[in-house]
Motif scaffolding. Sequence first.
Motif, mmCIF file in Angstrom:
data_model
loop_
_atom_site.group_PDB
_atom_site.id
_atom_site.type_symbol
_atom_site.label_atom_id
_atom_site.label_comp_id
_atom_site.label_asym_id
_atom_site.label_seq_id
_atom_site.Cartn_x
_atom_site.Cartn_y
_atom_site.Cartn_z
ATOM 1 N N VAL A 136 9.142 12.109 -15.908
ATOM 2 C CA VAL A 136 8.477 13.230 -15.230
ATOM 3 C C VAL A 136 7.089 13.440 -15.816
ATOM 4 N N LEU A 137 6.987 13.400 -17.147
ATOM 5 C CA LEU A 137 5.682 13.585 -17.790
ATOM 6 C C LEU A 137 4.705 12.482 -17.376
ATOM 7 N N ARG A 138 5.220 11.266 -17.157
ATOM 8 C CA ARG A 138 4.335 10.181 -16.736
ATOM 9 C C ARG A 138 3.762 10.457 -15.344
ATOM 10 N N LEU A 139 4.570 11.011 -14.451
ATOM 11 C CA LEU A 139 4.069 11.375 -13.123
ATOM 12 C C LEU A 139 3.017 12.475 -13.217
ATOM 13 N N ILE A 140 3.231 13.413 -14.131
ATOM 14 C CA ILE A 140 2.238 14.477 -14.336
ATOM 15 C C ILE A 140 0.950 13.884 -14.904
ATOM 16 N N GLU A 141 1.095 12.944 -15.838
ATOM 17 C CA GLU A 141 -0.080 12.311 -16.428
ATOM 18 C C GLU A 141 -0.894 11.566 -15.369
ATOM 19 N N LEU A 142 -0.221 10.846 -14.489
ATOM 20 C CA LEU A 142 -0.929 10.143 -13.427
ATOM 21 C C LEU A 142 -1.747 11.112 -12.581
ATOM 22 N N THR A 143 -1.152 12.252 -12.290
ATOM 23 C CA THR A 143 -1.851 13.258 -11.482
ATOM 24 C C THR A 143 -3.013 13.864 -12.253
ATOM 25 N N GLY A 144 -2.783 14.166 -13.547
ATOM 26 C CA GLY A 144 -3.859 14.736 -14.367
ATOM 27 C C GLY A 144 -5.048 13.802 -14.481
ATOM 28 N N ARG A 145 -4.778 12.518 -14.670
ATOM 29 C CA ARG A 145 -5.871 11.551 -14.751
ATOM 30 C C ARG A 145 -6.649 11.470 -13.442
ATOM 31 N N ALA A 146 -5.919 11.493 -12.343
ATOM 32 C CA ALA A 146 -6.583 11.444 -11.036
ATOM 33 C C ALA A 146 -7.443 12.680 -10.818
ATOM 34 N N GLY A 147 -6.928 13.848 -11.243
ATOM 35 C CA GLY A 147 -7.710 15.070 -11.118
ATOM 36 C C GLY A 147 -9.003 14.999 -11.899
ATOM 37 N N ALA A 148 -8.933 14.464 -13.126
ATOM 38 C CA ALA A 148 -10.141 14.332 -13.942
ATOM 39 C C ALA A 148 -11.126 13.351 -13.297
ATOM 40 N N ALA A 149 -10.590 12.255 -12.758
ATOM 41 C CA ALA A 149 -11.466 11.259 -12.126
ATOM 42 C C ALA A 149 -12.172 11.818 -10.900
ATOM 43 N N CYS A 150 -11.470 12.693 -10.167
ATOM 44 C CA CYS A 150 -12.041 13.264 -8.937
ATOM 45 C C CYS A 150 -12.742 14.592 -9.186
ATOM 46 N N GLY A 151 -12.635 15.121 -10.399
ATOM 47 C CA GLY A 151 -13.253 16.400 -10.708
ATOM 48 C C GLY A 151 -12.602 17.568 -9.977
ATOM 49 N N LYS A 152 -11.263 17.513 -9.841
ATOM 50 C CA LYS A 152 -10.562 18.549 -9.070
ATOM 51 C C LYS A 152 -9.424 19.157 -9.885
ATOM 52 N N SER A 153 -9.059 20.377 -9.504
ATOM 53 C CA SER A 153 -8.064 21.156 -10.227
ATOM 54 C C SER A 153 -6.663 20.570 -10.056
ATOM 55 N N VAL A 154 -5.922 20.515 -11.166
ATOM 56 C CA VAL A 154 -4.523 20.087 -11.160
ATOM 57 C C VAL A 154 -3.698 21.196 -11.810
ATOM 58 N N GLY A 155 -2.849 21.842 -11.034
ATOM 59 C CA GLY A 155 -2.033 22.923 -11.558
ATOM 60 C C GLY A 155 -0.576 22.531 -11.657
ATOM 61 N N VAL A 156 0.198 23.351 -12.363
ATOM 62 C CA VAL A 156 1.653 23.254 -12.388
ATOM 63 C C VAL A 156 2.192 24.629 -12.009
ATOM 64 N N CYS A 157 3.091 24.664 -11.020
ATOM 65 C CA CYS A 157 3.642 25.945 -10.589
ATOM 66 C C CYS A 157 5.165 25.963 -10.621
ATOM 67 N N GLY A 158 5.795 24.937 -11.211
ATOM 68 C CA GLY A 158 7.238 24.942 -11.361
ATOM 69 C C GLY A 158 7.646 25.720 -12.597
ATOM 70 N N GLU A 159 8.953 25.789 -12.845
ATOM 71 C CA GLU A 159 9.461 26.522 -13.997
ATOM 72 C C GLU A 159 8.932 25.946 -15.311
ATOM 73 N N ALA A 160 8.531 24.680 -15.321
ATOM 74 C CA ALA A 160 7.994 24.069 -16.539
ATOM 75 C C ALA A 160 6.770 24.812 -17.061
ATOM 76 N N ALA A 161 6.004 25.424 -16.180
ATOM 77 C CA ALA A 161 4.784 26.121 -16.587
ATOM 78 C C ALA A 161 5.082 27.322 -17.475
ATOM 79 N N ALA A 162 6.317 27.838 -17.419
ATOM 80 C CA ALA A 162 6.680 29.034 -18.191
ATOM 81 C C ALA A 162 7.160 28.708 -19.591
ATOM 82 N N ASP A 163 7.233 27.429 -19.950
ATOM 83 C CA ASP A 163 7.732 27.019 -21.262
ATOM 84 C C ASP A 163 6.566 26.954 -22.242
ATOM 85 N N PRO A 164 6.487 27.870 -23.222
ATOM 86 C CA PRO A 164 5.340 27.864 -24.142
ATOM 87 C C PRO A 164 5.275 26.603 -24.997
ATOM 88 N N ARG A 165 6.415 25.943 -25.228
ATOM 89 C CA ARG A 165 6.407 24.709 -26.008
ATOM 90 C C ARG A 165 5.823 23.558 -25.199
#
Length: 544
Positions: A471-500
């Motif tokens: 799952v983290l690898r899929l998120i990483e792929l998206t994050g890298r693409a966002g940086a390459a395109c200069g666009k916002s990448v958010g997380v809105c699932g329950e994972a976003a609420a985990d402070p760790r």
Amino acid sequence: MAAITEPLRGLGVGSAAATGPVARMAARPAEPSATARPQGDPAHESARAAAALREVARELARRAAVARDELGRADAAEILEAQVLMAEDPSLLDGIGERTAAGLTAERAIFETFAQYRDLLAEAGGYLADRVSDLDDLAARAIAVASGVPMPGVPEPAEPFVLVALDLAPADTALLDLTRVLAVVTQEGGPTSHTAILARARGIPAVVGVAGALDLAEGTPVLVDGAAGTVTPHPSPDLIAAAQERAQARARTAQVTGPGRTADGVPISLLANIGGPGDVADAVAAGAEGVGLFRTEFLYLGSVTPPSLETQAQAYRAVLNGFPGCRVVARTLDAGADKPLPFLPLGAEPNPALGVRGLRAFRGEHQALLDTQLAALAKAAQDCAAELWVMAPMIADEHDAAWFVQRAREHGLQTVGAMIEVPSAALRAEPLLSAVDFVSLGTNDLTQYALAADRMLGSLGSLQDPWHPAVLRLIELTGRAGAACGKSVGVCGEAAADPRLAPVLAGLGVTSLSMAPSAIAEVRAALAAHTMEQCRELARAALQ
């Protein structure tokens, strides 16, 4: 039954801890006899069953009114109102009538009729399978009324307590008195179950999916540690003190204020997930920098006809006005075969979670529903100071994304994005991001699909794990693409609420996190404790 002395383990929710005596949910009535025959005629039995269902519907409607009008909890009211519609479904009465005519008692006819529908929903899987617990709750309440005993529900002991249950039904959680319920422990459920979401949203410690939870005796003192995911019977004073000290330390670190940012000042926007206008006040009070997921389903659920353009615009405007100068990300209607609506007839499917849902439901004969919603969103944004962003769910690739962007642009919407919850969308993140203005990762579904584990099955709760390297690898792929395109990448699932997990997500390229308002303070503190380079180091380690 031997007393439990060892800690029980499950899936922890939140980072708080609480101790108190166990109070168990009132038991549901036993299965009515299949051989008992009524004293009166079949018409009398049918009338008794119908009266029981009416009483259940009235009680649920009363609770919905209290939730909406007195507690300001529109989300809870909508769930209860959906249950009222179930209880009033004419097909239930038809099935009960057939069974009482065949000589069954009212209680048994209720049991068998609900069991038939229960089996159909369970076989359907996905969202429909999650409604099984709602049907079980309705059946238990109706059988109790027909039998002349109190409806099952939350106990009311004289002192504050730890609530222990098989699982919690919507009717129980909607009016849960959190001045008396210290913590919640359930034997079933996973990290995205109704109980877990309630506990996270309302900031109480909980542990779900606890094998053996129902073996805890009434009155047993327990320590519930949401961070550790443990339930410890007869905790020692030292153990209680240590857990409380950890919780207090976490609370102190959560006193960091201001916008979300890392220790070296890299901004990570902290946004709120909301389900309607009733959630705005809590989000603002928690310091949300905007809304990362505005679930628009509240206008559609429980309705036999789609809401008008003006009705929608008025409701959307009420949310937008609560966040002047801030981003508000509205998700278009997430419905389909797994979340059926009376005015969206899509037919039965063998696997609704993988079927016609989200954007797929509106590409074709039902496109007018989407067009009306997009027009209403555009109208609501015209005279509001908030910055409206719009995204669609269940987008598979850049072709889906481009189609949605075109529809939204034709209605005058300026900032248009896509949910990434299907693995193919993450694998095609760069061309997808070239077609949209932003993306938001729905980690609940992304995890479900990546690990082939139905998020509604408590038995697979351990696989609903956003920490999984895949799952983290899929998120990483998206994050890298966002940086390459200069666009916002958010997380809105329950994972976003985990402070760790928050620093890990930032290290993977995520630029905003959207969560229940109660989680914002701890996530803000976790980010503030790490530089961006430390976040990247944590991400590299987690990917291994």
